[in-house]
Design an enzyme around this catalytic site. Structure first.
Site, PDB file in Angstrom:
ATOM      1  CG  HIS A 175       3.967   4.677  12.639  1.00  0.00           C
ATOM      2  ND1 HIS A 175       3.723   3.139  12.847  1.00  0.00           N
ATOM      3  CD2 HIS A 175       4.933   5.351  12.953  1.00  0.00           C
ATOM      4  CE1 HIS A 175       3.810   3.247  13.741  1.00  0.00           C
ATOM      5  NE2 HIS A 175       4.427   4.018  14.720  1.00  0.00           N
ATOM      6  CD  GLU A 280       6.914   2.637  11.984  1.00  0.00           C
ATOM      7  OE1 GLU A 280       6.127   1.725  13.160  1.00  0.00           O
ATOM      8  OE2 GLU A 280       7.274   3.256  12.106  1.00  0.00           O
TER       9      GLU A 280
END
Ligand code: TA6
Length: 306
Positions: A175, A280
């Protein structure tokens, strides 16, 4: 395997076991926990044992990742910024809202299991397991290993192995919070024509037209070939950052903009959203990984200057 160090003795044991002179040093971070500092040429990276989370990456004299200025380690909450590891589900739990968003490994102490120096850079590996104590959260057995490689680029490889007797499905993400000079000048290329799930419009299915510019809250799961994406900091920017992925069939683009920044409360400032952009590398949305007993999957991302 060395667990999370308890203070200076633990740091000393980590340096004795895995340190690589000045190329890999373990120390206590000002954020309040043990971290590894990697150096390769003019690049440096910092990785916390908490969550095996990359907190910073300095390349060509520029800090490339965004980290909230009020981040702290050891609070029981995920650190806002760097590269949190979302596993074994991406986003809210699919059926139980009581379970933590983005899974449960980004807040736990991972174990250092290996380090090595090659002719171009440094590699550091962390491990954690999904074992008997985790069954209420995820009723399967698995082992995870995250390897961080710093050379002329920054690479992460997250390997999941199903060590139990039953198959399971998995969604996950690296992320990554990239730093940008100003969000309205940033551009993302490489996703034109891709279908995406717009999380802000009831998961509506849309198609990306052209380059992505950000002028409001954005929360999208792009699907299909998302293996090569380029982030440009500003139209005048010479340093285009290239993101190449493997083992991934989805990429998330997220910026909270103003109102969500206020709601999150840990971004470190009302205008913090102007200096970050999440791109991400994931298996998310329709992109679900199924692992049979004994099976494994590697989700990998490489960040380098294009
Ligand atoms: O990746 C985008 C997202 O799923 C957003 O919806 C937002 O929730 C963000 O992740 C941050 O999640 P966190 O649990 O770290 O606050």
């Amino acid at each position: 395997m060395i667990g999370a160090p308890a203070g200076p003795d633990g740091i000393a044991v980590l340096n004795e076991s895995f340190g690589l002179s000045d190329a890999l040093v373990f120390e206590t971070s000002p954020l309040g926990g043990p971290v590894a500092r990697l150096t390769a040429g003019s690049s440096t990276a910092t990785v916390a044992l908490q969550g095996a989370q990359v907190l910073g990456w300095r390349h060509a004299g520029v800090e490339r990742l965004w980290l909230s200025p009020i981040s702290r380690l050891g609070t029981g909450k995920a650190v806002r910024g760097g590269i949190p590891v979302c596993w074994p589900w991406f986003g809210p739990h699919p059926s139980d809202p009581q379970k933590p968003a983005h899974g449960f490994v980004r807040t736990r102490a991972w174990t250092v299991v290996g380090s090595s120096r090659g002719d171009r850079g440094i590699a550091l590996s962390f491990a954690t397991d999904c074992g008997p104590a985790d069954q209420a959260l995820f009723p399967h057995l698995a082992s995870l290993r995250l390897t961080v490689i710093l050379d002329e680029a920054l690479s992460l490889q997250l390997e999941t192995r199903n060590t139990g007797p039953s198959p399971f499905s998995l969604t996950q993400a690296l992320h990554t919070y990239f730093r940008v000079s100003d969000i309205e000048g940033a551009r993302i290329e490489g996703l034109a024509g891709r279908r995406y799930i717009d999380k802000l419009v009831g998961d509506a299915r849309m198609t990306q037209v052209g380059t992505i510019a950000i002028g409001q809250e954005v929360d999208r799961i792009y699907l299909g070939d998302t293996s090569t994406v380029t982030l440009t900091d500003s139209p005048a920017d010479r340093h285009r950052l290239q993101i190449t992925s493997q083992g991934s069939g989805s990429a998330i683009v997220w910026n909270p903009w103003f109102e969500k920044t206020l709601r999150l409360g840990d971004m470190g400032g009302q205008q913090a959203f102007r200096h970050m952009l999440c791109i991400e590398t994931a298996n998310a949305g329709d992109d679900v990984v199924m692992l049979k007993p004994g099976g494994s999957h590697i989700l990998a991302a490489r960040y380098g200057l294009a």
